[in-house]
Design a protein around this motif. Structure first.
Motif, PDB file in Angstrom:
ATOM      1  N   ARG A 176       0.822  -1.213   0.000  1.00 20.95           N
ATOM      2  CA  ARG A 176       0.000   0.000   0.000  1.00 20.95           C
ATOM      3  C   ARG A 176       0.856   1.263   0.000  1.00 20.95           C
ATOM      4  NH1 ARG A 176      -2.474   3.390   3.635  1.00 20.95           N
ATOM      5  NH2 ARG A 176      -1.745   2.298   5.461  1.00 20.95           N
ATOM      6  N   ILE A 177       1.901   1.265   0.824  1.00 19.83           N
ATOM      7  CA  ILE A 177       2.780   2.429   0.916  1.00 19.83           C
ATOM      8  C   ILE A 177       4.045   2.121   0.119  1.00 19.83           C
ATOM      9  CG2 ILE A 177       3.946   4.063   2.441  1.00 19.83           C
ATOM     10  CD1 ILE A 177       0.918   4.066   2.754  1.00 19.83           C
ATOM     11  N   THR A 178       3.950   2.304  -1.172  1.00 15.48           N
ATOM     12  CA  THR A 178       5.051   2.034  -2.100  1.00 15.48           C
ATOM     13  C   THR A 178       5.993   3.238  -2.150  1.00 15.48           C
ATOM     14  OG1 THR A 178       3.820   2.987  -3.932  1.00 15.48           O
ATOM     15  CG2 THR A 178       3.514   0.615  -3.519  1.00 15.48           C
ATOM     16  N   ALA A 179       7.094   3.087  -2.858  1.00 15.94           N
ATOM     17  CA  ALA A 179       8.023   4.199  -3.055  1.00 15.94           C
ATOM     18  C   ALA A 179       7.317   5.361  -3.748  1.00 15.94           C
ATOM     19  CB  ALA A 179       9.238   3.745  -3.855  1.00 15.94           C
ATOM     20  N   ASP A 180       6.452   5.058  -4.718  1.00 21.04           N
ATOM     21  CA  ASP A 180       5.705   6.122  -5.401  1.00 21.04           C
ATOM     22  C   ASP A 180       4.759   6.834  -4.449  1.00 21.04           C
ATOM     23  OD1 ASP A 180       6.962   5.629  -7.818  1.00 21.04           O
ATOM     24  OD2 ASP A 180       5.354   4.339  -8.583  1.00 21.04           O
ATOM     25  N   LYS A 181       4.122   6.078  -3.565  1.00 24.03           N
ATOM     26  CA  LYS A 181       3.196   6.686  -2.597  1.00 24.03           C
ATOM     27  C   LYS A 181       3.963   7.562  -1.610  1.00 24.03           C
ATOM     28  CE  LYS A 181      -0.709   6.202  -2.104  1.00 24.03           C
ATOM     29  NZ  LYS A 181      -1.825   7.036  -2.593  1.00 24.03           N
ATOM     30  N   ILE A 182       5.126   7.083  -1.156  1.00 22.00           N
ATOM     31  CA  ILE A 182       5.962   7.882  -0.257  1.00 22.00           C
ATOM     32  C   ILE A 182       6.297   9.204  -0.927  1.00 22.00           C
ATOM     33  CG2 ILE A 182       8.274   8.054   0.765  1.00 22.00           C
ATOM     34  CD1 ILE A 182       8.109   5.014   1.279  1.00 22.00           C
ATOM     35  N   ASP A 183       6.734   9.133  -2.177  1.00 24.45           N
ATOM     36  CA  ASP A 183       7.102  10.333  -2.933  1.00 24.45           C
ATOM     37  C   ASP A 183       5.908  11.278  -3.055  1.00 24.45           C
ATOM     38  OD1 ASP A 183       7.428  11.815  -5.726  1.00 24.45           O
ATOM     39  OD2 ASP A 183       9.429  11.296  -4.999  1.00 24.45           O
ATOM     40  N   SER A 184       4.759  10.736  -3.390  1.00 23.22           N
ATOM     41  CA  SER A 184       3.548  11.530  -3.592  1.00 23.22           C
ATOM     42  C   SER A 184       3.107  12.227  -2.306  1.00 23.22           C
ATOM     43  CB  SER A 184       2.435  10.621  -4.117  1.00 23.22           C
ATOM     44  OG  SER A 184       1.210  11.287  -4.131  1.00 23.22           O
ATOM     45  N   VAL A 185       3.059  11.490  -1.208  1.00 27.20           N
ATOM     46  CA  VAL A 185       2.629  12.062   0.076  1.00 27.20           C
ATOM     47  C   VAL A 185       3.612  13.127   0.540  1.00 27.20           C
ATOM     48  CG1 VAL A 185       2.240  11.538   2.522  1.00 27.20           C
ATOM     49  CG2 VAL A 185       1.298  10.029   0.758  1.00 27.20           C
ATOM     50  N   LEU A 186       4.899  12.836   0.413  1.00 25.32           N
ATOM     51  CA  LEU A 186       5.915  13.806   0.817  1.00 25.32           C
ATOM     52  C   LEU A 186       5.837  15.071  -0.043  1.00 25.32           C
ATOM     53  CD1 LEU A 186       8.157  14.203   2.869  1.00 25.32           C
ATOM     54  CD2 LEU A 186       9.720  13.070   1.299  1.00 25.32           C
ATOM     55  N   THR A 187       5.659  14.901  -1.348  1.00 21.83           N
ATOM     56  CA  THR A 187       5.533  16.045  -2.237  1.00 21.83           C
ATOM     57  C   THR A 187       4.330  16.899  -1.847  1.00 21.83           C
ATOM     58  OG1 THR A 187       6.551  14.854  -4.079  1.00 21.83           O
ATOM     59  CG2 THR A 187       5.164  16.741  -4.653  1.00 21.83           C
ATOM     60  N   ARG A 188       3.223  16.240  -1.593  1.00 18.12           N
ATOM     61  CA  ARG A 188       2.008  16.985  -1.230  1.00 18.12           C
ATOM     62  C   ARG A 188       2.217  17.765   0.066  1.00 18.12           C
ATOM     63  NH1 ARG A 188      -3.864  15.779  -2.400  1.00 18.12           N
ATOM     64  NH2 ARG A 188      -4.915  17.235  -1.032  1.00 18.12           N
ATOM     65  N   GLN A 189       2.851  17.133   1.062  1.00 18.15           N
ATOM     66  CA  GLN A 189       3.101  17.828   2.329  1.00 18.15           C
ATOM     67  C   GLN A 189       4.022  19.031   2.117  1.00 18.15           C
ATOM     68  OE1 GLN A 189       1.795  17.806   5.245  1.00 18.15           O
ATOM     69  NE2 GLN A 189       3.226  19.276   6.105  1.00 18.15           N
TER      70      GLN A 189
END
Length: 194
Positions: A176-189
């Protein structure tokens, strides 16, 4: 002629064996025998380098910290302040296999430090370094003028909690928390700080 052994390389090899055993079997299964086997050594040779488990864990975790620092020192930061900050913070998250092993070892170490007082000073030091990276991120964005009027202390705590949370959830739920998701959430924050 006797074989010349690079003792520091041997210690790193042992520390990496610790990470691998933790990854496969968990910290509770991280016995001298299993670590020695993973490292291709005898138990006696391992004890020559690390007379007790606390010293072995401390060295293993310092190696994690050193590798993160080296990765950061070797980075070429280009782009906007937010992009540079994101690249810095990604070094603290399990976004690839190497960082996943490091993070698994880190969380195992953190849990063990609750019952082993010898590990607590290093845990505190490492937490302070992660907090400092989050503080640097917020202060950099603030100095660049990219950050709206916000409570910097609160934003540092929020980013620190996000980094820790992403790391933990990426280990517990990697599908669920893939490298792409980490990148996306961090970018949004980081974009909310612009």
């Amino acid at each position: 002629m006797p074989k010349i052994v690079d003792h520091e390389k041997q210690k790193e090899k042992i520390a990496e064996a610790v990470w691998n055993v933790i990854h496969r079997e968990g910290l509770e299964q991280c016995t001298v025998r299993k670590i020695a086997k993973e490292a291709g050594l005898s138990a006696g040779s391992l004890r020559h380098y690390f007379p007790n488990q606390s010293e072995l864990l401390i060295y293993s975790m310092k190696l994690v910290t050193n590798r993160v620092k080296v990765r950061i020192e070797n980075m070429r930061f280009t782009g906007t302040p937010a992009e540079c900050i994101k690249q810095l913070l990604l070094q603290l998250l399990p976004a690839d296999e190497e960082r996943r092993l490091e993070m698994e070892a880190w969380f195992s170490f953190t849990a063990k430090s609750l019952s082993d007082p010898a590990l607590r000073p290093l845990r505190k030091e490492m937490n302070e370094e992660i907090y400092s990276a989050c503080k640097l991120a917020v202060e950099t964005l603030s100095r660049s003028g990219a950050m709206p009027e916000m409570d910097a202390g609160e934003e540092i705590e929020r980013l620190y909690a996000l980094v820790d949370g992403l790391a933990l959830h990426a280990l517990l739920e990697p599908e669920r928390i893939t490298a792409d998701k980490i990148d996306s959430v961090l970018t949004r924050q980081l974009n909310t700080l612009k």
